[in-house]
Design a protein around this motif. Structure first.
Motif, short mmCIF file in Angstrom:
data_model
loop_
_atom_site.label_atom_id
_atom_site.label_comp_id
_atom_site.label_asym_id
_atom_site.label_seq_id
_atom_site.Cartn_x
_atom_site.Cartn_y
_atom_site.Cartn_z
N ARG A 114 15.95 4.76 -7.21
CA ARG A 114 14.54 4.37 -7.15
C ARG A 114 14.26 3.66 -5.82
O ARG A 114 15.13 2.97 -5.28
CB ARG A 114 14.19 3.43 -8.30
N ALA A 115 13.03 3.77 -5.35
CA ALA A 115 12.63 3.04 -4.15
C ALA A 115 12.41 1.58 -4.51
O ALA A 115 11.76 1.27 -5.51
CB ALA A 115 11.35 3.64 -3.58
N LYS A 116 12.95 0.71 -3.70
CA LYS A 116 12.83 -0.73 -3.93
C LYS A 116 12.13 -1.33 -2.70
O LYS A 116 12.65 -1.25 -1.58
CB LYS A 116 14.22 -1.35 -4.13
N SER B 263 9.54 5.08 -10.67
CA SER B 263 10.29 5.63 -9.53
C SER B 263 10.36 4.63 -8.38
O SER B 263 11.03 4.88 -7.38
CB SER B 263 9.64 6.93 -9.05
N GLY B 264 9.68 3.50 -8.54
CA GLY B 264 9.72 2.47 -7.51
C GLY B 264 9.46 1.10 -8.11
O GLY B 264 8.82 0.98 -9.16
N TRP B 265 10.00 0.06 -7.46
CA TRP B 265 9.72 -1.30 -7.90
C TRP B 265 9.66 -2.24 -6.71
O TRP B 265 10.11 -1.90 -5.61
CB TRP B 265 10.70 -1.77 -8.96
N ILE B 266 9.06 -3.39 -6.95
CA ILE B 266 8.73 -4.34 -5.89
C ILE B 266 9.31 -5.70 -6.23
O ILE B 266 9.24 -6.15 -7.37
CB ILE B 266 7.20 -4.43 -5.71
N ILE C 153 -1.20 -8.00 -4.50
CA ILE C 153 -1.50 -6.79 -5.28
C ILE C 153 -2.89 -6.89 -5.90
O ILE C 153 -3.70 -5.95 -5.82
CB ILE C 153 -0.44 -6.59 -6.38
N GLN C 154 -3.19 -8.03 -6.51
CA GLN C 154 -4.48 -8.21 -7.16
C GLN C 154 -5.61 -8.32 -6.14
O GLN C 154 -6.69 -7.75 -6.33
CB GLN C 154 -4.44 -9.46 -8.04
N ARG D 101 0.84 -1.20 0.00
CA ARG D 101 0.00 0.00 0.00
C ARG D 101 0.88 1.26 0.00
O ARG D 101 0.59 2.24 -0.69
CB ARG D 101 -0.92 0.01 1.23
N GLU D 102 1.95 1.23 0.78
CA GLU D 102 2.88 2.36 0.82
C GLU D 102 3.50 2.60 -0.56
O GLU D 102 3.64 3.74 -1.00
CB GLU D 102 3.97 2.10 1.85
N ALA D 103 3.89 1.51 -1.22
CA ALA D 103 4.51 1.63 -2.55
C ALA D 103 3.54 2.26 -3.54
O ALA D 103 3.92 3.15 -4.32
CB ALA D 103 4.94 0.25 -3.04
N ALA D 104 2.30 1.79 -3.53
CA ALA D 104 1.30 2.32 -4.46
C ALA D 104 0.99 3.79 -4.19
O ALA D 104 0.83 4.59 -5.11
CB ALA D 104 0.01 1.49 -4.37
N ALA D 105 0.94 4.15 -2.90
CA ALA D 105 0.61 5.52 -2.54
C ALA D 105 1.76 6.48 -2.83
O ALA D 105 1.55 7.63 -3.26
CB ALA D 105 0.24 5.60 -1.06
N ALA D 106 2.99 6.03 -2.60
CA ALA D 106 4.15 6.89 -2.76
C ALA D 106 4.56 7.07 -4.22
O ALA D 106 5.21 8.06 -4.57
CB ALA D 106 5.33 6.34 -1.96
N HIS D 107 4.18 6.13 -5.08
CA HIS D 107 4.60 6.16 -6.48
C HIS D 107 3.41 5.90 -7.40
O HIS D 107 3.42 4.93 -8.17
CB HIS D 107 5.71 5.13 -6.72
N PRO D 108 2.40 6.74 -7.36
CA PRO D 108 1.18 6.50 -8.16
C PRO D 108 1.49 6.43 -9.66
O PRO D 108 2.06 7.36 -10.22
CB PRO D 108 0.30 7.71 -7.83
N GLY D 109 1.14 5.28 -10.25
CA GLY D 109 1.34 5.09 -11.67
C GLY D 109 2.78 4.88 -12.08
O GLY D 109 3.07 4.75 -13.28
N ARG D 110 3.70 4.80 -11.11
CA ARG D 110 5.12 4.70 -11.45
C ARG D 110 5.82 3.59 -10.67
O ARG D 110 7.02 3.67 -10.41
CB ARG D 110 5.82 6.04 -11.21
#
Length: 246
Positions: free
Chosen positions: A168-170, A141-144, A53-54, A26-35
């Motif tokens: 980038r945030a990982k 800007s971020g990846w998981i 995620i799904q 959730r933090e990843a999605a919020a911090a890097h919307p669409g990226r």
């Protein structure tokens, strides 16, 4: 006896680790919307991350590397994923190596070059994995990842959130999970996984560089088994300073 029978166990603290994984996503999605993108290797851990995620409807893309040297079972899993998550509209982004680079490498070094030296093996990984990954991450800007500290000594110091060499945030939402946690989640939710895991391959990469492990062997013993233990990374998750030391 398959991987679920062998490994699926609910261990103390599982619910807390699950909640932390969801919070990290959730933090990843919020911090890097669409990226932000999940870079999935289609291994058991990554299948868990994709399902989280799904299941939680998070706006995170799913991308994978089709290296051209994967097992047929791994390639087939891309279609199985899209079918399984069709109600969510999942479409996996597939990144392949540049064909001319692969052709030139095989012409100059042969199709078994990875066995000849660490340098050639890493060059092959560079062409088949690192360059396509750079395209996957180019506008992100971020990846998981599905990395866990338990996987190897070289991953023991990784954090839940860290920065890669490009700044980038990982995000590593499963960093504290155990192998039992992974399979307990897979069994509990009936999610698809690579059938090669049922053939004693806990860590699956390209076909020439993966073998089954024996009882008592290290988790990643089946990856690049002919190399020294300290060299066993393809470069996807190694900082350049560390790579230079190897």
């Amino acid at each position: 006896m398959g991987a679920i029978d062998l490994y699926a166990r609910e261990k103390p603290g599982y619910d807390d680790r699950l909640a932390q994984a969801v919070q990290t996503l959730r933090e990843a999605a919020a911090a890097h919307p669409g990226r932000v993108v999940q870079a999935t290797s289609l291994g058991a851990e990554d299948m868990v991350v994709t399902d989280l995620i799904q299941r939680h409807g998070l706006p995170i893309a799913i991308g994978t590397l089709q290296t051209g040297a994967l097992h047929a079972e791994t390639v087939a899993l891309i279609g199985r994923l899209e079918t399984h998550y069709a109600p969510q509209g999942l479409k996996v982004e597939v990144y392949e190596p540049k064909n001319e680079s692969v052709i030139t490498f095989v012409r100059d070094h042969g199709d078994k070059a990875m066995y000849d030296s660490i340098a050639l093996r890493k060059a092959c990984c560079g062409i088949r994995k690192l360059e396509p990954l750079s395209r996957m991450l180019a506008d992100r800007s971020g990846w998981i990842t599905g990395l866990r500290r338990e996987q190897s000594n070289s991953r023991g110091g990784m954090q839940r959130v860290e920065a890669d060499d490009a700044g980038r945030a990982k995000f590593n939402p499963l960093i504290e999970w155990t192998w039992n946690d992974v399979w307990h989640y897979i069994a509990s939710h009936g999610i698809p996984y690579n059938p090669l895991h049922d053939q004693f391959m806990p860590s699956i990469g390209c076909a020439p560089c993966t073998r089954e492990i024996a009882v008592g062997e290290d988790f990643r013993a089946g990856r690049w088994w002919w190399e020294d233990e300290n060299a066993k990374e393809c470069g996807l998750h190694v900082h350049q300073a560390e790579a230079g030391q190897g």
